[in-house]
Design an enzyme around this catalytic site. Structure first.
Site, PDB file in Angstrom:
ATOM      1  CE1 TYR A 109      -6.711   0.616   1.405  1.00  0.00           C
ATOM      2  CE2 TYR A 109      -7.860   2.018  -0.166  1.00  0.00           C
ATOM      3  CZ  TYR A 109      -7.264   1.838   1.055  1.00  0.00           C
ATOM      4  OH  TYR A 109      -7.226   2.878   1.960  1.00  0.00           O
TER       5      TYR A 109
ATOM      6  CG  ASP B  62       0.145   4.923   6.091  1.00  0.00           C
ATOM      7  OD1 ASP B  62       0.240   4.485   4.929  1.00  0.00           O
ATOM      8  OD2 ASP B  62      -0.902   5.432   6.544  1.00  0.00           O
ATOM      9  CG  HIS B  63       0.241   0.310   4.489  1.00  0.00           C
ATOM     10  ND1 HIS B  63      -0.568  -0.741   4.869  1.00  0.00           N
ATOM     11  CD2 HIS B  63      -0.532   1.424   4.577  1.00  0.00           C
ATOM     12  CE1 HIS B  63      -1.768  -0.288   5.181  1.00  0.00           C
ATOM     13  NE2 HIS B  63      -1.776   1.027   5.008  1.00  0.00           N
TER      14      HIS B  63
ATOM     15  CG  ASN C 269      -7.840  -1.388   5.900  1.00  0.00           C
ATOM     16  OD1 ASN C 269      -7.072  -0.837   6.693  1.00  0.00           O
ATOM     17  ND2 ASN C 269      -8.142  -0.867   4.723  1.00  0.00           N
TER      18      ASN C 269
ATOM     19  CD  GLU D 203      -4.533   4.746   1.185  1.00  0.00           C
ATOM     20  OE1 GLU D 203      -5.074   5.727   1.691  1.00  0.00           O
ATOM     21  OE2 GLU D 203      -3.937   3.862   1.855  1.00  0.00           O
TER      22      GLU D 203
ATOM     23  CG  ASN E 278      -1.796   1.221   1.313  1.00  0.00           C
ATOM     24  OD1 ASN E 278      -1.415   2.329   0.958  1.00  0.00           O
ATOM     25  ND2 ASN E 278      -3.023   1.041   1.812  1.00  0.00           N
TER      26      ASN E 278
ATOM     27  CG  ASP F  45      -4.490  -2.046   3.474  1.00  0.00           C
ATOM     28  OD1 ASP F  45      -4.797  -2.742   4.470  1.00  0.00           O
ATOM     29  OD2 ASP F  45      -4.514  -0.803   3.488  1.00  0.00           O
TER      30      ASP F  45
END
Length: 255
Positions: free
Chosen positions: A105, A245-246, A148, A34, A7, A146
């Protein structure tokens, strides 16, 4: 062959990072999430200069997924089946380098409970249906991205803090397990028993303090799981300036 998922949290901001990382690691297939851009603003020239073809499903400012490959790409799906009214760019699937791959995603779902969480759970139900359909092909299948979802408390730095978060709620975790019950193997956990190893850290001091979550996964069909020889989380790009951030998750398949 090597399959990676990452991501990038804006491909425009992270194109240089992607180019540097692919030059260093040379994965055969890269699954991106993303993107936060439309197809016409994706950095195709930079990707091709790095030796990859690209298939992209974009969306302005939000979402967006892509498949990069050193081989030819035969796109088999540009959206997750099951809801013709869902216009969010969250799924792309293709055959390449002898495997069927999908870049996923999955919706964040916060705040839970509410409409966003309902959408997340419905999306996961649709993903399960597609994953089951793909198993019938008996191909080597890798569903990466990702998700989540932190599958267990061992995948969260502070389980108590995240108990009611959409990434950790029991309904989310049960749907992730449902994918595994179909016959998919979660590559990293299959090869590692380590606790509190992460693929995502929020901005600020989270990475320095190792306050993270493991929410990026590679799910392997039985035909892929039989061939997996390694899976690693590469934290190097997360330490770079202006990082996503990933960080990438990478697996090796003997094909």
């Amino acid at each position: 062959m090597t399959v990676a998922t990452w991501n990038v949290n804006s491909i425009k901001q992270r194109a240089g990072h992607l180019a540097a990382w692919t030059r260093q690691t040379q994965p055969d297939v890269v699954l991106l999430q993303e993107l936060k851009c439309t197809e016409d603003s994706f950095p195709y020239m930079e990707v091709q200069a790095a030796g990859y073809e690209a298939a992209v499903i974009g969306q302005k400012s939000y979402n967006g997924v892509a498949l990069l490959s050193k081989g030819e790409i035969e796109v088999t799906a540009t959206a997750l089946p099951g809801d013709d009214d869902d216009t969010q760019a969250r799924y792309i699937e293709a055959r390449t380098c002898g495997v069927r791959v999908a870049s996923i995603y999955l919706p964040n779902g916060n705040p839970a409970d509410g409409p966003k969480y309902d959408y997340k759970l419905a999306w996961m139900d649709r993903l399960r249906a597609r994953a089951e359909e793909l198993l019938r092909s008996e191909e080597i299948v890798v569903l990466g991205g990702d998700y989540n979802c932190a599958p267990t408390d061992d995948d969260v730095y502070d389980p108590g803090r995240f108990a009611d978060d959409a990434l950790c709620k029991p309904q989310t975790r049960s749907r992730f397990r449902a994918l595994q019950y179909l016959g998919y193997t979660e590559a990293w956990r299959a090869l590692h028993s380590d606790r509190h190893v992460y693929s995502y850290w929020d901005y600020g001091a989270a990475f320095r303090n190792d306050d993270g979550l493991r929410i990026d996964h590679l799910l392997l069909s039985p035909q892929a799981a039989d061939r997996v020889s390694d899976c690693r989380i590469d934290t190097t790009p997360r330490a770079w300036e202006k990082a996503s951030d990933h960080t990438p998750v990478v697996c090796e398949l003997d094909v």
